[in-house]
Scaffold this active site. Sequence first.
Site, PDB file in Angstrom:
ATOM      1  N   GLU A   1       1.188  -1.409  -0.211  1.00 34.08           N
ATOM      2  CA  GLU A   1      -0.081   0.106   0.071  1.00 34.08           C
ATOM      3  C   GLU A   1       0.871   1.090  -0.272  1.00 34.08           C
ATOM      4  O   GLU A   1       2.036   1.486   0.991  1.00 34.08           O
ATOM      5  CB  GLU A   1      -1.199   0.227   0.978  1.00 34.08           C
ATOM      6  CG  GLU A   1      -1.931  -0.775   0.711  1.00 34.08           C
ATOM      7  CD  GLU A   1      -2.815  -0.581   2.774  1.00 34.08           C
ATOM      8  OE1 GLU A   1      -2.659   0.265   2.821  1.00 34.08           O
ATOM      9  OE2 GLU A   1      -3.786  -1.314   3.028  1.00 34.08           O
TER      10      GLU A   1
HETATM   11  C1  NOJ Z   1      -4.972   1.511   5.355  1.00 30.20           C
HETATM   12  C2  NOJ Z   1      -5.998   0.225   4.976  1.00 30.20           C
HETATM   13  O1  NOJ Z   1      -5.547  -0.941   4.314  1.00 30.20           O
HETATM   14  C3  NOJ Z   1      -6.736   0.299   3.644  1.00 30.20           C
HETATM   15  O2  NOJ Z   1      -7.597   0.241   3.905  1.00 30.20           O
HETATM   16  C4  NOJ Z   1      -7.086   2.334   3.394  1.00 30.20           C
HETATM   17  O3  NOJ Z   1      -7.944   2.396   3.071  1.00 30.20           O
HETATM   18  C5  NOJ Z   1      -5.163   2.702   3.691  1.00 30.20           C
HETATM   19  N1  NOJ Z   1      -4.927   2.719   4.605  1.00 30.20           N
HETATM   20  C6  NOJ Z   1      -5.473   4.349   3.165  1.00 30.20           C
HETATM   21  O4  NOJ Z   1      -6.371   4.531   4.793  1.00 30.20           O
END
Ligand code: NOJ
Length: 658
Positions: free
Chosen positions: A502
């Site tokens: 991410e």
């Molecule tokens: C971490 C989370 O895993 C995800 O679901 C979320 O959308 C993002 N951060 C942004 O906050």
Amino acid sequence: MKQKHNERGVQRQHFGGEKGRDGGGARCSWSLDHSQEAWRTPQDFLTAPSPAGSDKSAVAMATHIRAEDRFFWLVWQFGVTEASGTMLRTGMRLLALALCVSAGGDFDWTKNEKTSFYYGTFPTGFSWGVGSSAYQTEGAWNTDGKGMSIWDVFAHKKGKISSNETGDSSCEGYYKFKDDINLMKEMKLNHYRFSVSWPRILPSGLRSEHVNEKGIRYYSDLIDLLLDSKITPVVTLYHWDLPQVLQEKYGGWQNASMVGYFNEFANLCFERFGNRVKHWITFNNPWSISVEGYETGEHAPGLRMRGSGAYKAAHHIIKAHAKVWHTYDMKWRSKQKGLIGISLTADWGEPVDVSNQRDVEAAERYIHFYLGWFATPLFHGDYPAVMKEYIGTFTLCSGRKSGQQGLGASRLPVFSPQEKSYVRGTVDFLGLGHYTTRYVTQKNYPSGFGDSYFADRDLAELVDPKWPDPGSEWLYSVPWGFRRLLNFVKTQYGNPMIYVTENGVSEKMQCTDLCDDWRMQYFREYINELLKAVRDGVNVKGYTAWSLLDGFEWDEGFSERFGLYFVDFRNKNKPRFPKASVQFYKRIISSNGFPNQREVESWKRKAVETCSSSNQLLAADPLVGHMEMVTEIVVPTVCTLCILLSAVFFMFLLRRRL
Ligand code: NOJ
């Protein structure tokens, strides 16, 4: 990752001028400027010393800003001053430091090269992807036999989510996955990270009770279509949506029985999908599950068990991860030849003053309480020494919270020797989520403060008001922190194989400009720091932009948009519109990095050329929605009325004739 100051029982204090946050349109045109001194050649980059004074720049800046009262002090309002400075205390501290503080491996805190943009490419085979999660995008919350999850129930409670929004329909991803895969194909992605909703395939959480074949079919079709499209599925087993039944019956992650239930669920996924899925992520961001679910209660299941609930939940999650890894290893690995990882999310913590040992230790604590809490048991077999000292009962060390609070046992659970060897080495690859950075300094919390994960750390977090924050209030753009974090992981955990699972930036709801200059800038700089980290020797194999679509952003509802694609939630068909960053990311992918200055500089311009037409389409979308209403409601109603009237008229004519 989100850490809300107010949920830590503290307030943000603002000294000095207003930040550049005015909501709506103004923020849409904001550009991020991280201009830095230029590097000369790739070779220079690998060998050159830090630019003069750069090691000290954070200190200098901090001092300077402090003098001007321009820091936002996220954690400072209790007036708790630093330790009283008596000789005895100093002596104790030195002793405690020698005995208790975990060493930062080989990580060199003083080497912070805030270098300029680096032109170059990633190694061949580097994997580019986007991510999503089930509850944030699927919708279809009560369709085709799906059971309730803790998020379905939590979001339906008044006052839990911004504007009381829910993920009931969200992006309707359950119905639109074919369209979404087309978007991915256009971007020429190598992988797609999504999550399986546990209650969609096991409505009560338990395999022994009922397997929902319609749910299995949905994920199976999704996986098949991805593979047909030459996109590798990267599957997260738990992205926060625990079956509600397991919460109600057992207390969710507070209960050790979850370890076995999660293992059964994972085993079912390996059995049904493992012939096609080779990259598994057990948990997404266990820090958030534990702290926001069981400490602050901002997230489902919304429990506030301060100072203990998070540690207990984390303990069971770590064991559950290890059990699933062993199940795969023993039962499936030889046949399926896949990998089991976990996705840990962490901010970087930079010492306010790198020449001050206490600041360095505080920053290191910050990272160990965040990333090390999970990574250290999985790589080394136990919690970070510093967590055991600070939360534990051992009174010689500077933290010793449980001891000070007169507790007989540590609030941090303890691994038995067997458990230590069972959890150690259960990571085939490390998934890393990263968004932002904080400055960190030492701050003592008094023993009377009460149990709290945040107070246990004895530190304060600060941000530099010059850092851009285009979207979520916690998300400041600090690209160099990414490279620091990656290098920290390399030194602490033996340079494991990493996939960035991410990374991305949001914008607020009011901002409907698809020309998302700030997101292009964020990706450009963060991915460039990633490239530098790869050049530093960090073993990163792939990058996942968060996220494919705007989605349900947990307690923030739909008010924060992380998507590369804008989703028009007002329209019941939830149409997707590309933001300029789609084009920009596409170019990074097709070039496998940043080939040369001339080309990279043209990317933004070209991306912006296309987004103005998307803006027009989006502007017309309410009209389209209106047209749909006309065709779907008004036309059928008018036709039915006409038929009825004709029937009445016809009967009337018949009666007159008779
Ligand atoms: C971490 C989370 O895993 C995800 O679901 C979320 O959308 C993002 N951060 C942004 O906050």
